[in-house]
Design an enzyme around this catalytic site. Structure first.
Site, PDB file in Angstrom:
ATOM      1  CG  HIS A 130      -6.114  -2.147   0.485  1.00 61.03           C
ATOM      2  ND1 HIS A 130      -5.058  -2.021  -0.835  1.00 61.03           N
ATOM      3  CD2 HIS A 130      -5.014  -1.459   1.743  1.00 61.03           C
ATOM      4  CE1 HIS A 130      -4.445  -1.363   0.173  1.00 61.03           C
ATOM      5  NE2 HIS A 130      -4.436  -1.028   1.312  1.00 61.03           N
ATOM      6  CB  SER A 149      -1.137  -0.323   1.581  1.00 59.52           C
ATOM      7  OG  SER A 149      -1.524   1.141   1.066  1.00 59.52           O
ATOM      8  CG  ASP A 188      -6.452  -3.236  -3.462  1.00 59.21           C
ATOM      9  OD1 ASP A 188      -7.017  -3.001  -2.488  1.00 59.21           O
ATOM     10  OD2 ASP A 188      -5.534  -3.377  -3.311  1.00 59.21           O
TER      11      ASP A 188
END
Ligand SMILES: *[C@@H]1O[C@H](CO)[C@@H](O)[C@H](O)[C@H]1NC(C)=O
Length: 378
Positions: free
Chosen positions: A356, A199, A327
């Protein structure tokens, strides 16, 4: 007789409905399961790497009931517990007087000290994340299992680390990354150095790799759930159901800020710490704090200038990017497929499900480790 039938009808209908839902969920998962989409130049090196990652070549099994990216993201965040890692913390004081906490796992599976030349893997957690997060700890255990020393880079203030100056971190601030990588390399000069990020941590890592080109001791890296284009991903996180993640991440930022707000007090900069308690989005937090700490004109300029997608062409070491098609936080539209295809150093795998930081697939999902972190057989 009629009474008995009526008494049985209720439970029978309920059982039938549950059964039907389970069958439909299973069919839906089967339907969505497929091999990850792979994008890379077929150089001998890339082909060799890919051939050692059997997970990327087999069908990615989506998990029944978790075939929706939102559901998978949320269920995994709740269900997957940190397995527990016995870290040793090292504080690195940076050149500007800030501090970064590096959490080390120095042992192998048998609890013995790893040799001084064992490979080292530096891990970059996502926004507000740190060494305590379950996806990070699972990766540390996988590294340990493979005889690799893991070092978690906790961005300033995360994982209960101190904040010494009125400055946090940003999506494109790579100063701390550079210092941590150089420090780790100095400490273990005979070790092969790897890096992996998730991320926001992936975005920072790829920015760093693009800035450095060949000038880095890191030899190969992995980027996972990278938001890549922060203008697109920030727009997406403000829409519909995604607002819940935005609110949640903003709450995490506020929690971290609240612990350290005294450091900002009396500081005569343009930052607006007094606005933080009322922030409800990441964008508002960035407007109050981040853009001022890193001298961006405004938050749009910050997002445009901090997107790691535009650093992909400059990467000069093997970089495997892994994304999930569903995601909700690092959307598929933001993946720089063409840039990755055009750079022979970069490889991309996109799984059909995963959410995610989810990747709950196979036995033990959603409680066990993310499925893609099993190290390739060497
Ligand atoms: C690295 O290797 C060299 C040569 O084998 C050795 O002299 C040195 O002590 C090693 N350094 C560390 C930190 O292990």
């Amino acid at each position: 007789m009629v009474v008995v039938e009526a008494a049985l009808a209720g439970p029978a209908i309920a059982i039938g409905a549950v059964g039907l839902a389970a069958v439909l969920a299973w069919l839906d998962a089967q339907n969505k399961s497929k091999k990850p989409e792979l994008i890379y130049s077929p150089t001998p090196f890339n082909t060799a790497v890919m051939s050692r990652c059997p997970t990327l070549h087999s069908v990615y099994q989506c998990t029944p009931f978790l075939t929706n990216g939102h559901v998978e993201t949320i269920v995994v965040a709740k269900a997957r517990k940190p397995p527990g890692v016995d870290y040793r913390r090292e504080m690195l004081i940076t050149k500007d007087g800030g501090a970064v906490a590096i959490d080390w796992e120095h042992h192998d599976d048998a609890g013995k000290d790893l040799p001084a030349d064992a490979p080292v893997l530096i891990l970059f957690p996502g926004l507000t994340g740190g060494s305590g997060d379950s996806y990070v700890q699972h990766a540390v255990l996988q590294a340990r299992h493979a005889g690799i020393r893991a070092a978690v880079f906790n961005s300033r203030g995360t994982a209960d680390s101190p904040v010494l100056t009125p400055q946090f971190y940003s999506a494109s601030f790579t100063g701390d990354t550079r210092e941590v990588v150089d420090h780790v390399h100095k400490r273990f000069p005979n070790s092969t150095l790897f890096a992996a990020g998730w991320s926001l941590g992936a975005n920072i890592l790829v920015n760093y790799l693009g800035e450095q080109g060949e000038d880095t001791p890191i030899e190969a890296a992995v980027s996972m759930c990278n938001p890549f284009d922060l203008t697109i991903s920030n727009k997406q996180i403000n829409e519909g159901f995604n607002k819940i993640y935005n609110w949640n991440l903003a709450a995490g930022l506020k929690r971290i800020f609240a612990k350290h707000h005294l450091v900002w007090r009396g500081h005569s900069g343009p930052a607006q710490p007094q606005l933080v308690p009322t922030c409800t989005t990441i964008r508002e937090f960035d407007e109050a704090i981040t853009v001022h700490s890193f001298n961006w004109e405004d938050v749009d300029a910050y997002y445009a200038g901090s997107s790691s997608a535009k650093r992909i062409p400059a990467v000069r070491l093997p970089l495997l990017c892994i994304q999930a098609l569903d995601d909700p936080i690092a959307p598929a539209e933001a993946i720089p497929c063409d840039a990755i295809q055009d750079n022979p150093y970069c490889m991309l795998a996109v799984t059909p499900c995963g959410g995610h930081l989810g990747w709950a697939s196979g036995p033990g999902a959603p409680f066990q480790q993310p499925c893609l972190e099993r190290p390739p057989s060497i």
